[in-house]
Scaffold this active site. Structure first.
Site, PDB file in Angstrom:
ATOM      1  N   PHE A  11       4.277  -6.982   4.252  1.00 43.74           N
ATOM      2  CA  PHE A  11       3.198  -7.967   4.385  1.00 43.74           C
ATOM      3  C   PHE A  11       3.596  -9.209   3.592  1.00 43.74           C
ATOM      4  CE2 PHE A  11       1.343  -3.720   4.532  1.00 43.74           C
ATOM      5  CZ  PHE A  11       0.683  -3.730   5.752  1.00 43.74           C
ATOM      6  N   ASP A  33       6.885  -8.727   7.969  1.00 47.97           N
ATOM      7  CA  ASP A  33       5.563  -9.222   8.351  1.00 47.97           C
ATOM      8  C   ASP A  33       5.474  -9.220   9.873  1.00 47.97           C
ATOM      9  OD1 ASP A  33       3.387 -10.987   6.484  1.00 47.97           O
ATOM     10  OD2 ASP A  33       3.157 -11.132   8.660  1.00 47.97           O
ATOM     11  N   ALA A  67       3.754  -3.710  10.068  1.00 43.23           N
ATOM     12  CA  ALA A  67       4.172  -3.059   8.824  1.00 43.23           C
ATOM     13  C   ALA A  67       3.794  -1.584   8.793  1.00 43.23           C
ATOM     14  CB  ALA A  67       3.593  -3.789   7.617  1.00 43.23           C
ATOM     15  N   ASP A  84       1.490  -5.238  -0.235  1.00 40.47           N
ATOM     16  CA  ASP A  84       0.407  -6.170  -0.558  1.00 40.47           C
ATOM     17  C   ASP A  84      -0.205  -6.707   0.736  1.00 40.47           C
ATOM     18  OD1 ASP A  84      -1.335  -7.774  -2.004  1.00 40.47           O
ATOM     19  OD2 ASP A  84       0.126  -9.392  -2.237  1.00 40.47           O
ATOM     20  N   CYS A 124      -6.545  -6.569  -2.019  1.00 41.56           N
ATOM     21  CA  CYS A 124      -7.390  -7.745  -2.267  1.00 41.56           C
ATOM     22  C   CYS A 124      -8.715  -7.588  -1.522  1.00 41.56           C
ATOM     23  CB  CYS A 124      -6.671  -9.033  -1.855  1.00 41.56           C
ATOM     24  SG  CYS A 124      -6.273  -9.117  -0.106  1.00 41.56           S
TER      25      CYS A 124
END
Length: 178
Positions: A11, A33, A67, A84, A124
């Protein structure tokens, strides 16, 4: 951490972790990615930093692929694997499905991390609580049958203050695979 290492940045988006790994002395960095645009940005950012001798000496590869699928199917082994992804739980209703996705990533990442290597898993997603995320990574690694040692947990950096609970969305765990 990256000195002399082969690094997978899954990513990768614009390649920030890839450039920093190269600056840290990595010998080989792969940016993975799905987005062709993101990979073009990663390549550009990487090339903008080749005046730094460590970056110039590090081989940079780009892989355009989903991914989740690529990580599950790859037979490659890396010294450092960075996971991530973008937010996987954009709504509270997505929490359970997102935790399963993070678990799948941690499991696949463990498989690709060589003995003594470091797996870095981040989230996140504001709707995923830090303890739930860290517990899920531990559960995925235990289920993999590999021994591991947690090195560190991180969250909001000082320049990104979290004033209210929902703003505490950044979480990351560093694990050495034994």
């Amino acid at each position: 951490m990256a000195a002399g290492a082969s690094v997978l940045n899954a990513f990768s988006f614009s390649g920030g972790f890839s450039v920093y790994a190269a600056r840290g002395g990595a010998t080989d960095v792969t940016s993975l990615d799905l987005s062709k645009f993101a990979l073009a940005s990663a390549e550009r950012n990487y090339s903008l930093n080749t005046q730094i001798s460590e970056v110039a000496a590090c081989r940079h590869h780009v892989v355009q692929a989903d991914a989740f699928k690529w990580l599950a199917e790859s037979q490659n082994v890396y010294d450092i694997v960075i996971l991530d992804p973008p937010a996987l739980a954009k709504r509270k209703a997505d929490t359970s499905q997102a935790l399963q996705a993070y678990r799948k990533l941690a499991s696949s990442g463990a498989k690709l991390t060589g003995k003594g290597g470091i797996l870095i898993s981040a989230s996140c997603s504001a709707h995923i609580k830090a303890d739930d995320f860290f517990d899920m990574v531990h559960a995925a690694l235990k289920a993999s049958g590999r021994k591991f040692k947690e090195l560190q947990r991180t969250g909001q950096p000082g320049d990104h203050p979290a004033i209210f609970q929902e703003s505490k969305y950044l979480k990351c765990i560093y694990v050495r695979m034994l």
